[in-house]
Design a protein around this motif. Structure first.
Motif, short mmCIF file in Angstrom:
data_model
loop_
_atom_site.label_atom_id
_atom_site.label_comp_id
_atom_site.label_asym_id
_atom_site.label_seq_id
_atom_site.Cartn_x
_atom_site.Cartn_y
_atom_site.Cartn_z
N ILE A 93 0.84 -1.20 0.00
CA ILE A 93 0.00 0.00 0.00
C ILE A 93 0.88 1.25 0.00
CG2 ILE A 93 -1.66 1.36 1.33
CD1 ILE A 93 -2.81 -1.26 2.40
N ALA A 94 0.65 2.11 -0.99
CA ALA A 94 1.35 3.40 -1.02
C ALA A 94 0.56 4.45 -0.25
CB ALA A 94 1.56 3.86 -2.46
N SER A 95 -0.77 4.42 -0.40
CA SER A 95 -1.62 5.39 0.32
C SER A 95 -3.06 4.92 0.30
CB SER A 95 -1.51 6.78 -0.32
OG SER A 95 -2.06 6.76 -1.63
N VAL A 96 -3.83 5.44 1.25
CA VAL A 96 -5.29 5.25 1.27
C VAL A 96 -5.91 6.63 1.41
CG1 VAL A 96 -7.25 4.20 2.42
CG2 VAL A 96 -5.08 2.98 2.34
N LYS A 97 -6.80 6.95 0.49
CA LYS A 97 -7.42 8.27 0.46
C LYS A 97 -8.91 8.18 0.76
CE LYS A 97 -7.78 12.32 -2.60
NZ LYS A 97 -7.45 12.83 -3.96
N LEU A 98 -9.39 9.04 1.63
CA LEU A 98 -10.81 9.19 1.92
C LEU A 98 -11.22 10.58 1.44
CD1 LEU A 98 -10.91 7.84 5.60
CD2 LEU A 98 -11.17 6.54 3.49
N ASP A 99 -12.18 10.64 0.52
CA ASP A 99 -12.58 11.95 0.00
C ASP A 99 -14.01 11.90 -0.50
OD1 ASP A 99 -12.31 10.47 -2.32
OD2 ASP A 99 -11.04 11.91 -3.37
N ASN A 100 -14.40 12.99 -1.14
CA ASN A 100 -15.76 13.13 -1.67
C ASN A 100 -16.81 12.94 -0.57
OD1 ASN A 100 -17.62 13.67 -3.71
ND2 ASN A 100 -17.81 11.53 -4.30
N PHE A 101 -16.56 13.54 0.59
CA PHE A 101 -17.51 13.45 1.69
C PHE A 101 -18.80 14.19 1.33
CE2 PHE A 101 -13.54 12.61 3.94
CZ PHE A 101 -13.91 11.59 4.78
N LEU A 124 -7.83 10.80 20.52
CA LEU A 124 -7.46 10.67 19.11
C LEU A 124 -8.09 11.76 18.25
CD1 LEU A 124 -5.96 9.01 16.95
CD2 LEU A 124 -8.01 7.56 16.79
N PHE A 125 -9.27 12.24 18.65
CA PHE A 125 -9.98 13.23 17.85
C PHE A 125 -10.35 14.44 18.71
CE2 PHE A 125 -11.01 9.14 15.83
CZ PHE A 125 -10.58 9.39 14.53
N GLN A 126 -10.25 15.62 18.11
CA GLN A 126 -10.69 16.85 18.77
C GLN A 126 -11.43 17.71 17.75
OE1 GLN A 126 -6.76 18.08 20.36
NE2 GLN A 126 -7.78 18.15 22.34
N ASN A 127 -12.53 18.31 18.18
CA ASN A 127 -13.32 19.16 17.28
C ASN A 127 -12.73 20.55 17.22
OD1 ASN A 127 -14.77 16.82 17.78
ND2 ASN A 127 -16.75 17.84 17.89
N LEU A 128 -11.56 20.64 16.58
CA LEU A 128 -10.86 21.91 16.45
C LEU A 128 -10.85 22.33 14.99
CD1 LEU A 128 -7.79 21.16 18.74
CD2 LEU A 128 -9.88 22.38 19.35
N GLU A 129 -10.86 23.64 14.78
CA GLU A 129 -10.91 24.16 13.41
C GLU A 129 -9.72 23.68 12.59
OE1 GLU A 129 -11.30 28.48 11.08
OE2 GLU A 129 -11.38 28.37 13.28
N GLU A 130 -8.54 23.59 13.21
CA GLU A 130 -7.36 23.16 12.46
C GLU A 130 -7.40 21.69 12.08
OE1 GLU A 130 -5.88 23.56 16.85
OE2 GLU A 130 -7.32 24.52 15.52
N ASN A 131 -8.30 20.93 12.67
CA ASN A 131 -8.43 19.50 12.33
C ASN A 131 -9.53 19.24 11.30
OD1 ASN A 131 -6.42 18.84 14.17
ND2 ASN A 131 -7.87 18.48 15.83
N GLU A 132 -10.28 20.27 10.93
CA GLU A 132 -11.38 20.10 9.98
C GLU A 132 -10.81 19.86 8.57
OE1 GLU A 132 -15.30 22.51 8.34
OE2 GLU A 132 -14.26 23.18 10.14
N VAL A 133 -11.35 18.86 7.86
CA VAL A 133 -10.82 18.48 6.54
C VAL A 133 -11.96 18.18 5.58
CG1 VAL A 133 -8.63 17.54 7.43
CG2 VAL A 133 -10.65 16.05 7.23
N THR A 134 -11.61 18.16 4.29
CA THR A 134 -12.53 17.70 3.24
C THR A 134 -12.05 16.38 2.65
OG1 THR A 134 -11.35 19.02 1.59
CG2 THR A 134 -13.26 20.04 2.65
N GLU A 135 -10.80 16.00 2.94
CA GLU A 135 -10.27 14.70 2.54
C GLU A 135 -9.12 14.32 3.45
OE1 GLU A 135 -6.88 15.44 -0.82
OE2 GLU A 135 -8.96 15.45 -1.55
N LEU A 136 -8.82 13.01 3.50
CA LEU A 136 -7.69 12.52 4.29
C LEU A 136 -6.88 11.56 3.44
CD1 LEU A 136 -10.44 12.38 6.33
CD2 LEU A 136 -8.63 12.00 8.00
N VAL A 137 -5.55 11.62 3.58
CA VAL A 137 -4.66 10.68 2.89
C VAL A 137 -3.75 10.05 3.93
CG1 VAL A 137 -2.88 10.37 1.16
CG2 VAL A 137 -4.71 12.02 0.75
N ASN A 216 -18.88 5.96 -2.95
CA ASN A 216 -20.16 6.21 -2.28
C ASN A 216 -20.43 5.20 -1.16
OD1 ASN A 216 -22.52 7.79 -2.04
ND2 ASN A 216 -23.71 6.27 -3.17
N VAL A 217 -19.46 5.04 -0.27
CA VAL A 217 -19.65 4.23 0.93
C VAL A 217 -20.54 5.03 1.89
CG1 VAL A 217 -18.53 3.12 2.88
CG2 VAL A 217 -17.42 3.12 0.64
#
Length: 240
Positions: A93-101, A124-137, A216-217
């Motif tokens: 595995i080179a990468s796993v991408k989560l996107d198109n939320f 592990l998770f915090q509801n902070l503005e700097e952690n908000e994303v539209t995709e993760l790799v 479309n999971v």
């Protein structure tokens, strides 16, 4: 006699031509089938998705009241990627991408936000503005480290938070102690108002250049009985 040899030669040529045409036809059908259906025996598989739903009260500065919380309903979503034991080639595995939320069905209270894991010793998770994303790799490495967006190159667990922020406020001067698991119940929140659907794509890219994509999971949040129980440890969506 020479005529018989010529006829036999022509017959043999015809047989060879038919065989060649058949081979080409089969090859074209296999290529077409791959283009339409894609890889059927994948080196890595999505085995399940787990969801942990919980309630969080964030303190609000208030000199006039004993308790003042801004209430969020958090859903931590974990995706399990496993090596396919039936695949006989070595892949990495080179990468796993989560996107198109996307939010096909929105809750009637609150606001949905997607957060990446954070480097923190306590959570592990915090509801902070700097952690908000539209995709993760998540990068493929020797071992899984979700906080640093890394997954073992032979499979592992990745995750993100889908939070329903600002569900409401809880203010009280009567309670001696506050159990956050009871906040939604104390606020008389209707569980149906929290229900939502979240969809996203998962793309696994290998070092060989191959890509495998699950489009479309869809998962439903929060876990049932969140108002009554406050924290629901796990609900699994299994892929096999």
């Amino acid at each position: 006699m020479s005529g018989q040899r010529l006829s036999k030669k022509i017959f043999n040529i015809c047989i060879v031509c038919i065989i060649i045409i058949a081979i080409i036809f089969i090859a074209m059908m296999l290529i077409l089938n791959y283009d339409v259906n894609g890889e059927t025996n994948m080196p890595f598989t999505l085995s399940k998705i787990s969801i942990v739903s919980a309630v969080e009260g964030q303190d609000v500065e208030d000199a006039n009241n004993k308790w003042n919380f801004n209430v969020n309903q958090n859903n931590d979503i974990y995706v399990y990627i496993e090596k396919n034991s039936g695949y006989n080639k070595q892949e990495i595995i080179a990468s796993v991408k989560l996107d198109n939320f996307n939010i096909p069905t929105n809750p009637t209270v609150g606001e949905i936000k997607i957060y990446k894991p954070t480097v923190n010793d306590t959570t592990l998770f915090q509801n902070l503005e700097e952690n908000e994303v539209t995709e993760l790799v998540f990068e493929g490495t020797e071992s899984t480290d979700m906080s640093n967006l890394q997954i073992s190159n032979q499979g592992g667990v990745i995750g993100f938070r889908c939070a329903n922020n600002n569900v409401g406020s809880f203010i009280s001067n009567d309670d001696e102690q506050i159990n956050h698991n009871e906040l939604l119940k104390k606020m008389n929140i209707d569980e149906n108002s929290l229900k939502a659907e979240v969809s996203f794509d998962i793309t696994i890219e290998l070092t060989s250049g191959k890509k495998f994509k699950a489009e479309n999971v869809v998962v439903q949040i929060p876990n049932e009985n969140i108002v009554e129980e406050g924290t629901i440890r796990k609900r699994d969506y299994r892929f096999r």
